[in-house]
Design a protein around this motif. Structure first.
Motif, PDB file in Angstrom:
ATOM      1  N   LEU A  14       0.847  -1.192   0.000  1.00 53.33           N
ATOM      2  CA  LEU A  14       0.000   0.000   0.000  1.00 53.33           C
ATOM      3  C   LEU A  14       0.882   1.241   0.000  1.00 53.33           C
ATOM      4  O   LEU A  14       2.118   1.136   0.049  1.00 53.33           O
ATOM      5  CB  LEU A  14      -0.924   0.014   1.213  1.00 53.33           C
ATOM      6  CG  LEU A  14      -0.283   0.146   2.603  1.00 53.33           C
ATOM      7  CD1 LEU A  14      -1.332   0.577   3.618  1.00 53.33           C
ATOM      8  CD2 LEU A  14       0.334  -1.171   3.060  1.00 53.33           C
ATOM      9  N   ASP A  15       0.258   2.416  -0.091  1.00 51.79           N
ATOM     10  CA  ASP A  15       1.036   3.651  -0.081  1.00 51.79           C
ATOM     11  C   ASP A  15       0.561   4.565   1.040  1.00 51.79           C
ATOM     12  O   ASP A  15      -0.423   4.278   1.735  1.00 51.79           O
ATOM     13  CB  ASP A  15       0.981   4.364  -1.442  1.00 51.79           C
ATOM     14  CG  ASP A  15      -0.429   4.789  -1.836  1.00 51.79           C
ATOM     15  OD1 ASP A  15      -1.286   4.953  -0.947  1.00 51.79           O
ATOM     16  OD2 ASP A  15      -0.679   4.955  -3.048  1.00 51.79           O
ATOM     17  N   SER A  16       1.276   5.680   1.211  1.00 54.47           N
ATOM     18  CA  SER A  16       1.003   6.611   2.305  1.00 54.47           C
ATOM     19  C   SER A  16       0.203   7.818   1.856  1.00 54.47           C
ATOM     20  O   SER A  16       0.105   8.792   2.601  1.00 54.47           O
ATOM     21  CB  SER A  16       2.323   7.089   2.933  1.00 54.47           C
ATOM     22  OG  SER A  16       3.117   7.774   1.968  1.00 54.47           O
ATOM     23  N   HIS A  70       1.101   5.198  -7.529  1.00 56.50           N
ATOM     24  CA  HIS A  70       0.076   6.077  -8.087  1.00 56.50           C
ATOM     25  C   HIS A  70       0.309   7.545  -7.759  1.00 56.50           C
ATOM     26  O   HIS A  70      -0.287   8.410  -8.385  1.00 56.50           O
ATOM     27  CB  HIS A  70      -1.302   5.667  -7.568  1.00 56.50           C
ATOM     28  CG  HIS A  70      -1.732   4.325  -8.062  1.00 56.50           C
ATOM     29  ND1 HIS A  70      -2.833   3.661  -7.556  1.00 56.50           N
ATOM     30  CD2 HIS A  70      -1.199   3.505  -9.007  1.00 56.50           C
ATOM     31  CE1 HIS A  70      -2.954   2.488  -8.174  1.00 56.50           C
ATOM     32  NE2 HIS A  70      -1.978   2.371  -9.039  1.00 56.50           N
ATOM     33  N   GLY A  71       1.154   7.830  -6.760  1.00 53.98           N
ATOM     34  CA  GLY A  71       1.374   9.219  -6.369  1.00 53.98           C
ATOM     35  C   GLY A  71       2.658   9.366  -5.580  1.00 53.98           C
ATOM     36  O   GLY A  71       3.310   8.382  -5.213  1.00 53.98           O
ATOM     37  N   GLU A  72       3.029  10.637  -5.332  1.00 46.46           N
ATOM     38  CA  GLU A  72       4.218  10.915  -4.544  1.00 46.46           C
ATOM     39  C   GLU A  72       3.993  10.491  -3.097  1.00 46.46           C
ATOM     40  O   GLU A  72       2.923  10.692  -2.535  1.00 46.46           O
ATOM     41  CB  GLU A  72       4.535  12.411  -4.596  1.00 46.46           C
ATOM     42  CG  GLU A  72       4.879  12.936  -5.981  1.00 46.46           C
ATOM     43  CD  GLU A  72       6.248  12.499  -6.450  1.00 46.46           C
ATOM     44  OE1 GLU A  72       7.035  12.009  -5.607  1.00 46.46           O
ATOM     45  OE2 GLU A  72       6.537  12.649  -7.647  1.00 46.46           O
ATOM     46  N   GLY A  73       5.004   9.903  -2.503  1.00 48.31           N
ATOM     47  CA  GLY A  73       4.885   9.491  -1.110  1.00 48.31           C
ATOM     48  C   GLY A  73       5.733   8.255  -0.852  1.00 48.31           C
ATOM     49  O   GLY A  73       6.821   8.092  -1.428  1.00 48.31           O
ATOM     50  N   GLU A  74       5.236   7.409   0.001  1.00 44.51           N
ATOM     51  CA  GLU A  74       5.951   6.186   0.368  1.00 44.51           C
ATOM     52  C   GLU A  74       5.108   4.965   0.040  1.00 44.51           C
ATOM     53  O   GLU A  74       3.878   5.000   0.148  1.00 44.51           O
ATOM     54  CB  GLU A  74       6.292   6.189   1.862  1.00 44.51           C
ATOM     55  CG  GLU A  74       7.296   7.258   2.261  1.00 44.51           C
ATOM     56  CD  GLU A  74       7.689   7.154   3.721  1.00 44.51           C
ATOM     57  OE1 GLU A  74       6.824   6.735   4.526  1.00 44.51           O
ATOM     58  OE2 GLU A  74       8.823   7.480   4.065  1.00 44.51           O
ATOM     59  N   VAL A  75       5.796   3.910  -0.356  1.00 46.74           N
ATOM     60  CA  VAL A  75       5.152   2.625  -0.612  1.00 46.74           C
ATOM     61  C   VAL A  75       5.565   1.668   0.502  1.00 46.74           C
ATOM     62  O   VAL A  75       6.757   1.508   0.781  1.00 46.74           O
ATOM     63  CB  VAL A  75       5.547   2.062  -1.991  1.00 46.74           C
ATOM     64  CG1 VAL A  75       4.983   0.660  -2.173  1.00 46.74           C
ATOM     65  CG2 VAL A  75       5.049   2.978  -3.101  1.00 46.74           C
ATOM     66  N   GLY A  76       4.569   1.071   1.138  1.00 44.96           N
ATOM     67  CA  GLY A  76       4.841   0.175   2.250  1.00 44.96           C
ATOM     68  C   GLY A  76       4.551  -1.275   1.902  1.00 44.96           C
ATOM     69  O   GLY A  76       3.564  -1.581   1.224  1.00 44.96           O
ATOM     70  N   VAL A  77       5.428  -2.158   2.365  1.00 43.49           N
ATOM     71  CA  VAL A  77       5.245  -3.601   2.229  1.00 43.49           C
ATOM     72  C   VAL A  77       4.998  -4.150   3.626  1.00 43.49           C
ATOM     73  O   VAL A  77       5.878  -4.090   4.490  1.00 43.49           O
ATOM     74  CB  VAL A  77       6.472  -4.262   1.587  1.00 43.49           C
ATOM     75  CG1 VAL A  77       6.227  -5.762   1.399  1.00 43.49           C
ATOM     76  CG2 VAL A  77       6.808  -3.603   0.254  1.00 43.49           C
ATOM     77  N   CYS A  78       3.787  -4.661   3.866  1.00 46.31           N
ATOM     78  CA  CYS A  78       3.378  -5.089   5.206  1.00 46.31           C
ATOM     79  C   CYS A  78       3.193  -6.601   5.258  1.00 46.31           C
ATOM     80  O   CYS A  78       2.627  -7.199   4.328  1.00 46.31           O
ATOM     81  CB  CYS A  78       2.082  -4.397   5.624  1.00 46.31           C
ATOM     82  SG  CYS A  78       2.212  -2.592   5.726  1.00 46.31           S
TER      83      CYS A  78
END
Length: 219
Positions: free
Chosen positions: A67-69, A93-101
């Motif tokens: 998911l992203d932030s 999809h946008g500027e920010g952070e992508v998280g792998v959970c």
């Protein structure tokens, strides 16, 4: 001379560009596990390759979610019960952070006192942007030489750096606009406070003058 300068810049860009993010950790098992998330910065339309190697473990189920932030909290994919090596690819999809959970669910058949030392090892590699592109496959497809492949890779790295600088520039402009608006509001509030205090002072003088006149203390 110009050629040497260009090559020096390309080498410099190659060294300051982001590398592969690799991490290895133990994921404890639980009935209601707390997610273990690894976050990395990513630009819009950046390719993100996630390679997770989950170690063996009985009576445990490891789920993964990417998911992203962003405010929308986009969930790119969710996969249950991953085992061994799992390779996933998403596009930001946008500027920010992508998280792998990750979540490690304990089987209902196992007692909680026996699950204290139960965990599974996760070896995680995250490639973002130019690092996620398979240049060997591109070289085979387009019949590129070794030097052409390296130049293509450096081109992708330079583009990524330019995008990063453009993002920082827009962010700086946004902060500057915010500071300007804040300063303007503070200034307006200061003028309002001064005028309010002046009006209150004038009112107090008039009120006291009227009071003293009623008491015949002044003419």
């Amino acid at each position: 001379m110009a050629r040497v300068t260009t090559l020096s810049l390309l080498v410099f860009f190659a060294f300051i560009a982001p590398f592969t993010h690799a991490i290895k950790f133990a994921l404890p098992a639980a009935r209601l596990p707390i997610p273990k998330c690894i976050w990395n910065a990513a630009h819009t339309h950046a390719l993100v390759i996630v390679t997770a190697n989950v170690g063996p473990g009985t009576h445990q189920r490891v789920d993964i979610e990417i998911l992203d932030s962003t405010p929308h909290r986009n969930v790119y994919l969710s996969k249950r019960d991953i085992k061994g090596e799992t390779r996933l690819a998403v596009t930001a999809h946008g500027e920010g952070e992508v998280g792998v959970c990750f979540k490690n669910y304990l089987s209902p058949d196992i007692k909680l006192d026996m699950a204290r030392n139960m965990s599974r090892t996760v070896d995680l590699d995250i490639d973002i942007g130019a690092d996620a592109v398979d240049y060997n496959a591109i070289a085979n497809q387009e019949s590129l030489s070794g030097l052409e492949t390296e130049m293509r890779k450096l081109e992708g790295i330079v583009k990524e750096i330019v995008d990063e600088l453009e993002y920082l520039k827009k962010r700086e402009e946004r902060f500057a606009d915010t500071n300007l608006v804040t300063n303007r509001r503070v200034q307006n509030f200061a003028w309002f406070t001064i005028l309010a205090l002046a009006a209150l002072g004038v009112w107090q003088i008039l009120h006291l003058r009227s009071f003293f006149k009623r008491k015949y203390l002044i003419d």
